[in-house]
Design an enzyme around this catalytic site. Structure first.
Site, short mmCIF file in Angstrom:
data_model
loop_
_atom_site.label_atom_id
_atom_site.label_comp_id
_atom_site.label_asym_id
_atom_site.label_seq_id
_atom_site.Cartn_x
_atom_site.Cartn_y
_atom_site.Cartn_z
N GLU A 92 -0.87 -7.56 69.13
CA GLU A 92 -1.21 -8.95 68.80
C GLU A 92 -1.89 -9.56 70.03
O GLU A 92 -2.25 -8.85 70.97
CB GLU A 92 0.03 -9.76 68.41
CG GLU A 92 0.53 -9.45 67.01
CD GLU A 92 1.38 -10.55 66.40
OE1 GLU A 92 1.48 -11.65 66.99
OE2 GLU A 92 1.98 -10.30 65.33
N HIS A 143 8.94 -21.76 53.51
CA HIS A 143 8.24 -21.81 54.79
C HIS A 143 6.73 -21.94 54.64
O HIS A 143 5.96 -21.62 55.55
CB HIS A 143 8.62 -20.62 55.67
CG HIS A 143 9.88 -20.90 56.42
ND1 HIS A 143 11.12 -20.70 55.88
CD2 HIS A 143 10.09 -21.42 57.64
CE1 HIS A 143 12.05 -21.06 56.76
NE2 HIS A 143 11.44 -21.50 57.85
N ASP A 192 5.86 -11.94 61.86
CA ASP A 192 6.41 -12.27 63.18
C ASP A 192 7.80 -12.88 63.07
O ASP A 192 8.63 -12.73 63.97
CB ASP A 192 5.51 -13.29 63.89
CG ASP A 192 4.18 -12.69 64.26
OD1 ASP A 192 4.02 -11.47 64.14
OD2 ASP A 192 3.29 -13.47 64.67
#
Ligand code: FAD
Length: 479
Positions: A223, A49, A112
Site C-alpha cells: 500500500e 460503515h 484495511d
C-alpha cells in the site's frame, strides 16, 4: 440504523427487521413482491460503515444483518486441496479471522479495517494491500446464498446460477441479500515483517510501488500514502511500532512540500523456512526511497491485519472517530495517475488536511470482469491501475460543521467529475446524486446491470440508499 460512518445523511426507516434466518428475509421480500402497489423499499445493513447512506432506507425497512445467527463453518482441505469457510452474511471479517486462526487458516484477501461485514464488502469489492496478489475479496468467493429481490433463496456459484453470483458481487446490494458466503482460505502466517519507506518524489514512489506489485512471489501486501503534514506522518503510525526518525521539512503554506510512504509486508509461513530479513533486504535493495528512510517491524499476523482497530481506538480517545467522514475513493488508470495527483493537490491545503490519503497499485487481471464492479476502461495494455482513497475527517467541534462539510463534499465531487471526464477514473464505494450520474458511472456496463435489476429485483425494492434505480409503482422497468 438512521446514519452510518459518513455521518452525512440521516434517513430513518419505518421499520427494522432483525432476521433469525434467510427464511425471515425471504418472507419479507416475497410478501413485498407479491403486492405490486407496495412502495416499501428494503436495505440490508451490514456494519453501517458506508459514507453516503448506501445502507439506509428512508421510510422503508432496514434488514439488520448482524441479527442473523453468526455461523462460521470450516472445511480444511488436505494436501493440495482448498480450504474454505461458510460464513453468515452479517459476520464481521474480524470474527472470521479470529475463528480461522484457531485452525491455522485465514482468508487471503482483506480490507484495511476488519469491523465490516462479509455481505457489506462483497457488495462492493473489498480491497487492501493483498489485492495485487490475490485480487479483491470478490475474487476469493466460491459460492453465495442469496435472497433475491423476489424473495427466492438461491445458492449460486460460478457454475450454478452464475448470472446471480456475478451480479451480486460488487452489486451494491441491488439484486439480493447475501445471507451466506463461501470464502477461500489459505494457511495463515504467524508473523509479518512490515516495512515503511519514505519518498520525496511522486514519480519515484509510484515507480517503486509498481516494482513491488511485480514481485508477488516475494511479498504479500503493498500500500502507500501521502505524507502531507506532521499529523498525517503520525496519525497512521499508531499500530506501526517503530521509532520513525523522520522529521521532514514540510515547507511553507505558500510553498508546501509533501512526501510519500510505501508500506509493504512479507508473511512468515511456518513450513517454508523463510528468512524474512533476507527477503526484506532483497526487496528493499531494489527500491529508491530516501536514504536511511526505511523502517521495518515484526508483528503478529493478527496485529498486522487488525492495525486500523488501533487507529480507531486512538481516534476514539481523541473524539475524532464519530465525526463526519467525507471520503472519496477512486480507481485511477495508470496513465492518469500523475494528472490525478496534480488534481488532488490543487484542491488540498496540506497544512489543514485532517485524515489520510491512501494510494496504491492494483493489477487488472486479478479482477473478474463478469462481476458487477466498475473499473476504469482498459484503454491501453497497462496491467496496473491505482486506487486512491481521500479519507477525510471533518470534526464539527473543530470548526467543520454544515457549511464546511458541504464545501468538502463539493470539492470531492469536482475532483471525481474532472478525473472521470479527463482520465477515465471511476469511483469506488461511489455516490452519484442522480440516476444519470450512475448511468455515466456504469457506461457500457449499464445495460447488463439494469437487466439484472429487472430480473432479480423487478420492483426495485432493494438498496434504495444507493439511488441507482428510483422507485415507481410501475413494474415495467429495465431501462
Ligand atoms: P454497509 O455499509 O452496512 O452496507 C454497504 C452496502 O452493501 C449497502 O448498499 C448495503 O445495503 C449492502 N449490503 C450490506 N450487507 C449486505 C448483504 N448481506 N447482502 C447484500 N447487500 C448488503 N473498503 C475496502 O474495500 N477496503 C478497505 O480497506 C476499507 N477500509 C475501510 C475502513 C473504514 C474505517 C471504513 C469505515 C470503511 C472501509 N471500507 C473499506 C469501506 C467498506 O468496505 C464499505 O463501507 C462497506 O460497505 C462496509 O461494509 P458494511 O458491512 O459496513 O456495509
Amino acid at each position: 440504523v438512521v446514519s452510518d460512518f459518513g455521518r452525512i445523511l440521516f434517513q430513518p426507516p419505518s421499520a427494522v427487521l432483525k432476521p433469525q434466518s434467510s427464511r425471515d428475509i425471504s418472507l419479507l421480500l416475497s410478501f413485498l413482491s407479491g403486492s405490486s402497489l407496495s412502495k416499501v423499499t428494503v436495505a440490508a445493513r451490514g456494519a453501517g460503515h458506508s459514507i453516503h447512506g448506501q445502507a439506509q432506507a428512508l421510510d422503508g425497512i432496514v434488514v439488520e444483518m448482524c441479527s442473523l445467527p453468526s455461523e462460521i463453518e470450516f472445511y480444511k482441505g488436505g494436501e493440495g486441496e482448498i480450504s474454505y469457510a461458510d460464513v453468515s452474511g452479517g459476520v464481521m471479517w474480524i470474527e472470521l479471522l479470529e475463528q480461522s486462526l484457531k485452525l491455522g487458516l485465514a482468508p487471503r484477501s482483506w480490507t484495511d479495517y476488519l469491523y465490516l461485514t462479509v455481505g457489506g464488502t462483497l457488495s462492493n469489492a473489498g480491497i487492501s494491500g493483498q489485492t495485487f496478489k490475490h485480487g479483491p475479496q470478490i475474487s476469493n468467493v466460491l459460492q453465495l446464498d442469496v435472497v433475491t429481490g423476489r424473495g427466492e433463496i438461491v445458492t449460486c456459484s460460478p457454475s450454478k446460477d452464475a448470472d446471480l453470483f456475478n451480479a451480486v458481487l460488487g452489486g451494491l446490494g441491488q439484486f439480493g441479500i447475501i445471507t451466506r458466503a463461501r470464502i477461500l482460505l489459505q494457511e495463515a502466517p504467524k508473523k509479518v515483517k512490515w516495512v515503511r519507506a519514505f519518498y520525496d518524489d511522486f514519480g519515484t514512489f509510484s515507480k517503486d510501488q509498481e516494482l513491488l506489485v511485480s514481485m508477488p512471489d516475494l511479498l504479500d501486501y503493498v500500500e502507500g500514502f501521502i505524507v502531507l503534514n506532521e499529523q498525517s506522518l503520525h496519525s497512521s503510525s499508531v499500530a506501526f511500532p517503530a521509532n520513525v526518525n523522520f522529521s521532514p521539512d514540510f515547507g511553507t503554506k505558500n510553498s508546501p512540500k509533501i512526501y510519500y510512504c510505501i508500506e509493504f509486508a512479507v508473511h512468515d509461513y511456518q513450513n517454508k523456512d523463510t528468512n524474512l530479513e533476507q527477503v526484506v533486504e532483497v526487496i528493499s535493495k531494489q527500491m529508491s526511497h530516501m536514504v536511511s528512510q526505511l523502517y521495518c517491524v515484526e508483528v503478529s499476523y493478527f496485529d498486522f491485519l487488525n492495525r486500523v482497530r488501533m487507529e480507531e481506538m486512538s481516534l476514539r480517545r481523541l473524539g475524532m472517530w464519530e465525526v463526519h467522514h467525507p471520503w472519496l475513493n477512486m480507481f485511477v488508470p495508470k496513465a492518469g495517475i500523475n494528472t490525478f495527483r496534480d488534481l488532488l493537490m490543487d484542491d488540498i491545503s496540506p497544512d489543514n488536511f485532517v485524515g489520510l490519503i491512501l494510494i496504491y497499485p492494483l493489477l487488472r487481471d486479478k479482477w473478474d470482469t463478469n462481476t458487477s464492479v466498475v473499473l476504469p476502461d482498459a484503454g491501453s495494455t497497462d496491467r496496473v491501475m491505482y486506487v486512491v482513497g481521500i479519507l477525510r475527517s471533518a470534526n464539527p467541534d473543530d470548526g467543520c460543521s454544515h457549511q464546511c462539510l458541504q464545501d468538502l463534499l463539493r470539492r470531492h465531487r469536482r475532483i471525481a467529475n474532472t478525473a472521470g471526464a479527463r482520465i477515465g477514473a471511476k469511483q469506488y464505494l461511489g455516490h452519484h446524486p442522480t440516476p444519470s450520474g450512475w448511468h455515466q458511472h456504469f457506461g457500457w456496463r449499464w445495460e447488463r446491470f439494469a437487466e439484472c435489476k429487472a430480473r432479480f429485483d423487478p420492483l426495485r425494492t432493494l438498496g434504495p440508499g444507493q439511488g441507482i434505480f428510483p422507485r415507481s409503482n410501475n413494474a415495467a422497468y429495465g431501462s
